[in-house]
Design a protein around this motif. Structure first.
Motif, mmCIF file in Angstrom:
data_model
loop_
_atom_site.group_PDB
_atom_site.id
_atom_site.type_symbol
_atom_site.label_atom_id
_atom_site.label_comp_id
_atom_site.label_asym_id
_atom_site.label_seq_id
_atom_site.Cartn_x
_atom_site.Cartn_y
_atom_site.Cartn_z
ATOM 1 N N ASP A 1 -5.102 6.711 10.165
ATOM 2 C CA ASP A 1 -4.313 7.907 9.957
ATOM 3 C C ASP A 1 -3.745 8.336 11.303
ATOM 4 O OD1 ASP A 1 -3.182 10.076 8.871
ATOM 5 O OD2 ASP A 1 -5.002 11.285 8.834
ATOM 6 N N VAL A 2 -2.470 8.686 11.322
ATOM 7 C CA VAL A 2 -1.840 8.966 12.614
ATOM 8 C C VAL A 2 -2.467 10.185 13.278
ATOM 9 C CG1 VAL A 2 0.012 10.349 11.626
ATOM 10 C CG2 VAL A 2 0.335 9.247 13.806
ATOM 11 N N VAL A 3 -2.962 11.108 12.473
ATOM 12 C CA VAL A 3 -3.484 12.343 13.066
ATOM 13 C C VAL A 3 -4.870 12.116 13.658
ATOM 14 C CG1 VAL A 3 -3.997 14.748 12.645
ATOM 15 C CG2 VAL A 3 -2.178 13.640 11.381
ATOM 16 N N THR A 4 -5.725 11.367 12.956
ATOM 17 C CA THR A 4 -7.100 11.244 13.421
ATOM 18 C C THR A 4 -7.402 9.890 14.048
ATOM 19 O OG1 THR A 4 -7.713 10.542 11.221
ATOM 20 C CG2 THR A 4 -8.028 12.862 11.762
ATOM 21 N N GLY A 5 -6.514 8.918 13.874
ATOM 22 C CA GLY A 5 -6.821 7.567 14.327
ATOM 23 C C GLY A 5 -6.828 7.447 15.845
ATOM 24 N N THR A 6 -8.004 7.339 16.434
ATOM 25 C CA THR A 6 -8.067 7.174 17.876
ATOM 26 C C THR A 6 -8.504 5.760 18.191
ATOM 27 O OG1 THR A 6 -10.273 8.078 17.715
ATOM 28 C CG2 THR A 6 -8.555 9.555 18.484
ATOM 29 N N GLU A 7 -8.086 5.283 19.330
ATOM 30 C CA GLU A 7 -8.452 3.939 19.743
ATOM 31 C C GLU A 7 -9.821 3.990 20.390
ATOM 32 O OE1 GLU A 7 -5.657 1.199 21.126
ATOM 33 O OE2 GLU A 7 -5.218 1.366 19.009
ATOM 34 N N ASP A 8 -10.715 3.180 19.855
ATOM 35 C CA ASP A 8 -12.079 3.174 20.336
ATOM 36 C C ASP A 8 -12.261 2.107 21.399
ATOM 37 O OD1 ASP A 8 -14.055 4.885 19.808
ATOM 38 O OD2 ASP A 8 -14.451 4.150 17.791
ATOM 39 N N GLY A 9 -13.349 2.209 22.129
ATOM 40 C CA GLY A 9 -13.715 1.138 23.034
ATOM 41 C C GLY A 9 -12.707 0.926 24.142
ATOM 42 N N TYR A 10 -12.504 -0.332 24.515
ATOM 43 C CA TYR A 10 -11.616 -0.636 25.627
ATOM 44 C C TYR A 10 -10.352 -1.332 25.149
ATOM 45 C CZ TYR A 10 -15.578 0.588 28.470
ATOM 46 O OH TYR A 10 -16.600 1.273 29.052
ATOM 47 N N LEU A 11 -10.020 -1.169 23.887
ATOM 48 C CA LEU A 11 -8.845 -1.849 23.354
ATOM 49 C C LEU A 11 -7.574 -1.385 24.050
ATOM 50 C CD1 LEU A 11 -9.640 -1.828 19.556
ATOM 51 C CD2 LEU A 11 -9.891 -3.678 21.164
ATOM 52 N N TRP A 12 -7.574 -0.141 24.538
ATOM 53 C CA TRP A 12 -6.368 0.401 25.141
ATOM 54 C C TRP A 12 -6.003 -0.300 26.437
ATOM 55 C CZ3 TRP A 12 -7.119 2.685 29.948
ATOM 56 C CH2 TRP A 12 -8.440 2.940 30.292
ATOM 57 N N LEU A 13 -6.903 -1.152 26.968
ATOM 58 C CA LEU A 13 -6.573 -1.883 28.191
ATOM 59 C C LEU A 13 -5.861 -3.192 27.896
ATOM 60 C CD1 LEU A 13 -9.766 -1.419 30.374
ATOM 61 C CD2 LEU A 13 -7.463 -0.707 30.940
ATOM 62 N N GLU A 14 -5.798 -3.567 26.613
ATOM 63 C CA GLU A 14 -5.246 -4.885 26.309
ATOM 64 C C GLU A 14 -3.721 -4.886 26.356
ATOM 65 O OE1 GLU A 14 -6.856 -6.468 22.744
ATOM 66 O OE2 GLU A 14 -8.873 -6.573 23.589
ATOM 67 N N ASN A 15 -3.175 -6.091 26.351
ATOM 68 C CA ASN A 15 -1.718 -6.234 26.421
ATOM 69 C C ASN A 15 -1.039 -5.529 25.268
ATOM 70 O OD1 ASN A 15 -1.882 -7.729 28.687
ATOM 71 N ND2 ASN A 15 -1.725 -9.699 27.658
ATOM 72 N N GLY A 16 0.031 -4.816 25.585
ATOM 73 C CA GLY A 16 0.796 -4.137 24.551
ATOM 74 C C GLY A 16 0.160 -2.853 24.088
ATOM 75 N N ARG A 17 -0.997 -2.503 24.611
ATOM 76 C CA ARG A 17 -1.660 -1.271 24.190
ATOM 77 C C ARG A 17 -1.805 -0.284 25.342
ATOM 78 N NH1 ARG A 17 -5.062 -1.706 19.273
ATOM 79 N NH2 ARG A 17 -4.966 -3.827 18.530
ATOM 80 N N ARG A 18 -1.341 -0.655 26.519
ATOM 81 C CA ARG A 18 -1.472 0.255 27.659
ATOM 82 C C ARG A 18 -0.365 1.297 27.580
ATOM 83 N NH1 ARG A 18 -2.997 -4.709 29.906
ATOM 84 N NH2 ARG A 18 -0.889 -5.259 30.452
ATOM 85 N N LYS A 19 -0.790 2.548 27.302
ATOM 86 C CA LYS A 19 0.190 3.584 26.985
ATOM 87 C C LYS A 19 1.101 3.913 28.157
ATOM 88 C CE LYS A 19 -2.225 6.865 24.906
ATOM 89 N NZ LYS A 19 -2.594 8.228 24.644
ATOM 90 N N GLY A 20 0.525 3.965 29.361
ATOM 91 C CA GLY A 20 1.324 4.347 30.518
ATOM 92 C C GLY A 20 2.427 3.343 30.841
ATOM 93 N N PHE A 21 2.204 2.089 30.428
ATOM 94 C CA PHE A 21 3.145 1.029 30.761
ATOM 95 C C PHE A 21 3.872 0.501 29.531
ATOM 96 C CE2 PHE A 21 0.062 0.848 34.215
ATOM 97 C CZ PHE A 21 0.896 0.828 35.307
ATOM 98 N N ILE A 22 4.061 1.351 28.538
ATOM 99 C CA ILE A 22 4.639 0.850 27.296
ATOM 100 C C ILE A 22 6.098 0.441 27.510
ATOM 101 C CG2 ILE A 22 5.111 3.223 26.545
ATOM 102 C CD1 ILE A 22 4.799 2.213 23.703
#
Lengths: 304, 151
Positions: B112-133
């Motif tokens: 769900d867009v409102v509650t769906g948060t990225e868990d763990g360290y997935l945000w460091l993977e390719n294509g998921r780094r928000k600052g460098f989108i």
């Protein structure tokens, strides 16, 4: 690994779903939040989550091409936090990059970033935007230079280290990529996916060396095996880790095993364990793994 | 499980209410039966202890409570406990590797867009780094994906 392969069709479906929900969400949440005494009576409360959602919606709408909703999201973020907020500045940059039509527009945006950074060199979100735009304009060397400068004054930024690692990796400078990934692991020592990534980079740098019996290559493959083992230790049934372990031990077999610090038997045991685990993962139904990854694992097992 | 827990909770509540009612009735009956004795008792002890009537009546009524009411109370409380435990949310993994496996399994699930948060360290993977989108690349990939979906 390019950006294209890193986004799965699940993620695209997710983006589409988010973007389709955007107009309704924007209508449901009024632009003007009630001010203090009234806010106690209102059902609509302000939360950090709300603004995170706006941020996410902005990106999803831009990706799916719904520029009207994206603009609305951006407008509300600017109204709330002001146009001079660093994060909002970066988001405005994302919006402008997305709607830019010609290369000249992009150059102009780059100029804007540079003026902003000249006024405030530690504006990290905008600095990251500038680095991304440089990459997008195929100016990798400039991007790496800017990223190194960014990391000089912000050395605990795992995201930036990771980005630098991938830049070095795509430039073929594997030893530097390994250094950056190790820096990420200093910040996030339990990140199983970063351990696996480091294993992959070490494996690729080892396997790309064609000279046989090279002690240095064997050393690289050894470290790679260690990294994959750690990633498996940190995450149960980690397909990526077992796949890498199998590949790395296979490669160690091919390169003469005489140099190895670890006995050939240990390598053999690890290889067998990886095969067993992969077979178990592949045979499982409704496991939640990516289809492409499962297919690759199947091929690897059949080959051996 | 939720159905089971609901049945247990309802049964337990009824039993507990019934036990309370029974106990109240029993004590009322006792008070009317031997009120003269109990009043004499409390009058006698009131000189020696500060709270004579309270301690006197409570021990008397408890010892006089029929065994079946006591059993009913205990059973109803046990049923209520069981119902609450069975109806609770499934426990979150506390072991890192189990939690990590869960994060990996669920990373491609729709959120769900409102509650769906990225868990763990997935945000460091390719294509998921928000600052460098790389938004232009993402737009292009998305357009390509839509084209393949249409075919």
């Amino acid at each position: 690994m390019t950006m294209t392969s890193s986004q799965s069709s699940h993620q695209f479906a997710q983006v589409l779903q988010d973007a389709q929900a955007a107009p309704e969400f924007l209508q449901g949440n009024s632009a003007q939040l009630p001010i203090f005494p009234l806010s106690l009576l209102s059902r609509q409360t302000e939360s950090a989550e709300l603004w995170n959602t706006y941020e996410k919606l902005l990106v999803s709408c831009l990706q799916s091409g719904d520029e009207k909703s994206a603009h609305l999201c951006l407008e509300r973020l600017i109204n709330r936090f002001g146009a001079s907020n660093e994060r909002v500045m970066a988001l405005r940059g994302v919006y402008e990059e997305a709607i830019a039509k010609t290369p000249r527009d992009l150059e102009r945006i780059l100029q804007e970033y540079e003026t902003t950074l000249a006024a405030n060199p530690v504006n990290i979100p905008v600095a990251k935007r500038r680095i991304t735009l440089l990459q997008s304009l195929s100016r990798q060397a400039d991007a790496i230079k800017a990223l190194v400068e960014l990391l000089d004054f912000s050395p605990s930024d795992a995201e930036a280290w990771m980005e630098l690692a991938e830049l070095y990796f795509s430039a073929g400078m594997y030893d530097r990529a390994v250094f950056c990934l190790e820096e990420v692991l200093l910040i996030a020592p339990n990140a199983w996916n970063i351990h696996a990534r480091l294993g992959e980079v070490l494996y690729i740098s080892g396997a790309s060396d064609t000279a046989k019996d090279n002690a240095e290559t064997v050393e690289l493959l050894h470290s790679s095996v260690q990294r994959f083992c750690r990633s498996i230790e940190l995450c149960d049934d980690y397909l990526r880790g077992y796949y890498g372990l199998k590949m790395a031990t296979n490669a160690l077999f091919e390169k003469a095993a005489t140099h190895t610090k670890v006995s050939a038997k240990t390598i053999k045991d690890l290889n067998d364990k990886a095969s067993g685990a992969l077979r178990k993962i592949v045979d499982r139904k409704d496991s939640g793994y990516n289809e492409d990854e499962l297919a690759a694992a199947r091929r690897l097992i059949e080959k051996s | 499980m939720t159905f089971m827990s609901r049945v247990l909770l309802i049964t337990g509540s009824i039993l507990l209410a019934h036990a309370c009612y029974s106990a109240q009735e029993v004590s009322a009956l006792l008070n009317t039966n031997d009120s003269p004795i109990s009043s004499i008792n409390s009058a006698e002890t009131s000189d020696s202890t500060p709270y004579p009537s309270l301690s006197g009546t409570s021990t008397r009524s408890l010892s006089n409570l029929p065994l079946d009411v006591i059993i009913e109370t205990l059973v109803s409380v046990a049923l209520l406990c069981l119902g609450i435990v069975l109806g609770s949310e499934p426990l979150k993994p506390i072991s890192w590797r189990v939690w990590a496996a869960k994060v990996e399994r669920e990373k491609d699930l729709k959120k769900d867009v409102v509650t769906g948060t990225e868990d763990g360290y997935l945000w460091l993977e390719n294509g998921r780094r928000k600052g460098f989108i790389d938004i232009r690349q993402h737009r292009q990939d998305f357009a390509n994906w839509v084209r393949t979906q249409d075919q």
